[in-house]
Design a protein around this motif. Structure first.
Motif, mmCIF file in Angstrom:
data_model
loop_
_atom_site.group_PDB
_atom_site.id
_atom_site.type_symbol
_atom_site.label_atom_id
_atom_site.label_comp_id
_atom_site.label_asym_id
_atom_site.label_seq_id
_atom_site.Cartn_x
_atom_site.Cartn_y
_atom_site.Cartn_z
ATOM 1 N N GLY A 209 0.845 -1.239 0.104
ATOM 2 C CA GLY A 209 -0.035 -0.128 -0.001
ATOM 3 C C GLY A 209 0.767 1.180 0.012
ATOM 4 N N GLY A 210 2.084 1.203 0.657
ATOM 5 C CA GLY A 210 2.719 2.472 0.761
ATOM 6 C C GLY A 210 3.244 2.718 -0.669
ATOM 7 N N LEU A 211 3.766 1.793 -1.189
ATOM 8 C CA LEU A 211 4.422 1.956 -2.548
ATOM 9 C C LEU A 211 3.303 2.528 -3.600
ATOM 10 C CD1 LEU A 211 6.642 -1.408 -2.912
ATOM 11 C CD2 LEU A 211 7.208 1.026 -2.488
ATOM 12 N N LEU A 212 2.137 1.994 -3.359
ATOM 13 C CA LEU A 212 0.997 2.559 -4.429
ATOM 14 C C LEU A 212 0.620 3.953 -3.826
ATOM 15 C CD1 LEU A 212 -1.420 -0.402 -4.647
ATOM 16 C CD2 LEU A 212 -0.126 0.227 -6.317
ATOM 17 N N LEU A 213 0.873 4.271 -2.741
ATOM 18 C CA LEU A 213 0.710 5.667 -2.330
ATOM 19 C C LEU A 213 1.481 6.432 -2.820
ATOM 20 C CD1 LEU A 213 -0.883 7.324 -0.108
ATOM 21 C CD2 LEU A 213 0.756 6.648 1.452
ATOM 22 N N ALA B 279 -13.218 11.229 -2.209
ATOM 23 C CA ALA B 279 -12.020 10.522 -1.833
ATOM 24 C C ALA B 279 -11.728 10.605 -0.389
ATOM 25 C CB ALA B 279 -10.834 10.810 -2.704
ATOM 26 N N ALA B 280 -11.572 12.125 0.192
ATOM 27 C CA ALA B 280 -11.237 12.411 1.265
ATOM 28 C C ALA B 280 -12.378 11.993 2.421
ATOM 29 C CB ALA B 280 -10.973 13.834 1.663
ATOM 30 N N THR C 225 -5.550 -0.377 1.386
ATOM 31 C CA THR C 225 -4.189 -0.113 0.699
ATOM 32 C C THR C 225 -3.998 -0.027 -0.738
ATOM 33 O OG1 THR C 225 -3.862 -2.417 1.002
ATOM 34 C CG2 THR C 225 -3.145 -1.009 2.818
ATOM 35 N N GLY C 226 -4.888 -0.722 -1.438
ATOM 36 C CA GLY C 226 -4.648 -1.049 -2.767
ATOM 37 C C GLY C 226 -5.635 -0.102 -3.735
ATOM 38 N N PRO D 15 -4.379 5.330 -1.940
ATOM 39 C CA PRO D 15 -4.098 5.644 -3.241
ATOM 40 C C PRO D 15 -4.853 6.712 -4.135
ATOM 41 C CG PRO D 15 -3.545 3.194 -3.253
ATOM 42 C CD PRO D 15 -4.559 3.663 -2.081
ATOM 43 N N VAL D 16 -6.056 6.528 -4.032
ATOM 44 C CA VAL D 16 -7.078 7.376 -4.727
ATOM 45 C C VAL D 16 -7.134 8.679 -4.001
ATOM 46 C CG1 VAL D 16 -9.163 7.667 -5.355
ATOM 47 C CG2 VAL D 16 -8.449 5.385 -6.191
#
Length: 450
Positions: free
Chosen positions: A31-35, A77-78, A287-288, A292-293
């Protein structure tokens, strides 16, 4: 009077807890990498010749106006997608305090105090930087939060051989940090309260609570049931809390807290509680996709070239955020932990050193997701102060990651060499199989690492 041995803090915890945390870290790394990728795309797009299309997409409004849900995609999103993230936070918080190592108040004291200091010191630094600009003081909570996905992703890359006690401390610290941030969002950033909507929120929330408490095994065994029954209830609860004036992500936290952790039918044999089942099933969604969105719609800021970037970085808002995250976080965390060891009978676990803790304190300065959310709540979208806050958050997070790497990469090499030395010693004694089958003594590795 009997002599009591000093109590250890930042210990490795139970084996079951270690396995659970390890699985969580692997998911959060992805998830961090996608973020990071989503944020990078947003920044590049927002500063490209096609920047207007990015902001048009972010500000596109969808949803029924009659229900006060005609929100922009950025707001969805938020307020909406991030509720999924906070639902997972609620599950993790409850699990830590009910079945995790934090159920012991003596164990919980250290990360709770460290997290509180890691919130207070950055907030103080931000306020000092903005004393001459009272209109921006509202953003004092922006550097308060740690982004667990981003921080864990960096730790997984640079700290493959660091002690498990250090990893568990970072995760626990971030969880408590999230709890403090949730309270701040609910209390500080609620301008007007609609009591009627808040009262109606309690109805679907209560129905959700009764169902998960009464039929946890049924919801765990029938994967369609949460989507068909609990999700509509959760959406209604979210919409009503949104209408009440309280930030809607708090609905996710409260529903997470309502989910049972322990199994109510122990006679049926060992197994995970409903909270762990939900965490396992829905964390990939958070996380996925959800986080990220959110990062994609929130990280995009047009800096206006080099001059614009310089102006943004030199603003009191950005300086306060950078100082709070990069300096305030490690200062608050390390200092408070040091004072606890001096004022109580607690000692650091022998597997770690103070320099290791300083590296984790720097990692805690990565304040991406929740900091961006608090920045939007403080200044709104598109304002000069809001854009300066985004620049400060992005730069501070990158700088904190780099500084933490400078500290932890050499330490990781030392721990790796210590582990290899243990293996060589075991091989020389003719017991390589025994060494491989049993966990090595972390104290010996720590002594070798120095």
């Amino acid at each position: 009077m009997t002599n009591r041995s000093p109590r250890r803090i930042l210990s490795v915890g139970s084996y079951a807890e270690h396995l659970r945390v390890g699985a969580l870290l692997r998911l959060e790394t992805t998830g961090g990498l996608l973020l990071m990728a989503a944020a990078a795309i947003a920044i590049v797009w927002a500063n490209s010749p096609a920047a207007d299309s990015y902001f048009a997409l972010r500000d596109l409004r969808v949803g029924p106006e009659s229900l006060h849900l005609d929100l922009s995609l950025g707001a969805w999103a938020a307020d909406g997608l991030l509720a999924v993230f906070f639902f997972l936070v609620g599950l993790e918080l409850k699990n830590e305090f009910v079945a995790g190592d934090l159920r012991d108040p003596r164990t919980a004291m250290v990360p709770m105090v460290a997290a509180a200091a890691g919130v207070a010191v950055p907030a103080l630094i931000y306020m000092l930087a903005n004393l001459g600009a009272p209109e921006t003081l509202r953003g004092w909570a922006i550097p308060a939060a740690t982004d667990i996905a981003f921080a864990v992703a960096v730790l997984a890359i640079v700290g493959t051989h660091l002690p498990s006690a250090l990893r568990l401390f970072l995760l626990t610290l971030a969880v408590v940090d999230d709890l403090i941030a949730i309270v701040i969002i609910a209390v500080v950033y609620t301008a007007e309260l609609n009591l009627a909507a808040l009262g109606l929120f309690l109805v679907p929330a209560a129905v959700y609570t009764v169902l998960v408490q009464r039929f946890p095994r049924w919801f765990a065994e029938n994967r369609w049931a949460p989507w068909a029954i609990l999700l509509p209830l959760a959406f209604v609860a979210w919409a009503l809390l949104h209408a009440s004036g309280i930030h809607a992500t708090i609905a996710g936290v409260l529903l997470g807290f309502a989910t049972p952790v322990r199994r109510k039918d122990p006679a049926s044999g060992p197994g995970k509680g409903l909270a762990m089942t939900f965490e396992h099933n829905y964390r990939p969604l958070s996380t996925g996709f959800a986080v990220p969105v959110f990062a994609f719609f929130s990280a995009g800021v047009a800096v206006g070239g080099w001059d614009g970037l310089v102006d943004a970085v030199s603003s009191p808002v950005a300086l306060g955020i950078i100082g709070g995250l990069v300096l305030g976080k490690p200062l608050g965390i390390v200092t408070s932990t040091f004072l606890l060891t001096r004022l109580t009978r607690a000692n650091l676990d022998p597997t770690i050193r103070w320099i290791d803790l300083a590296g984790v304190g720097l990692l805690a300065g990565i304040g991406f997701t929740v900091s961006l959310l608090v920045g939007e709540l403080s200044f709104g979208l598109g304002s000069d102060a809001g854009d300066a806050a985004k620049v400060g958050i992005l730069l501070a997070s990158v700088l904190a990651a780099l500084l933490a790497s400078l500290v932890l990469v050499p330490r990781n090499r030392r721990y790796r060499r210590a582990t290899e030395a243990e293996r060589r010693d075991a091989d020389a004694d003719g017991i390589p199989d025994a060494f491989d089958a049993a966990p090595h003594d972390p104290t010996i590795s720590a002594e070798r690492a120095g």
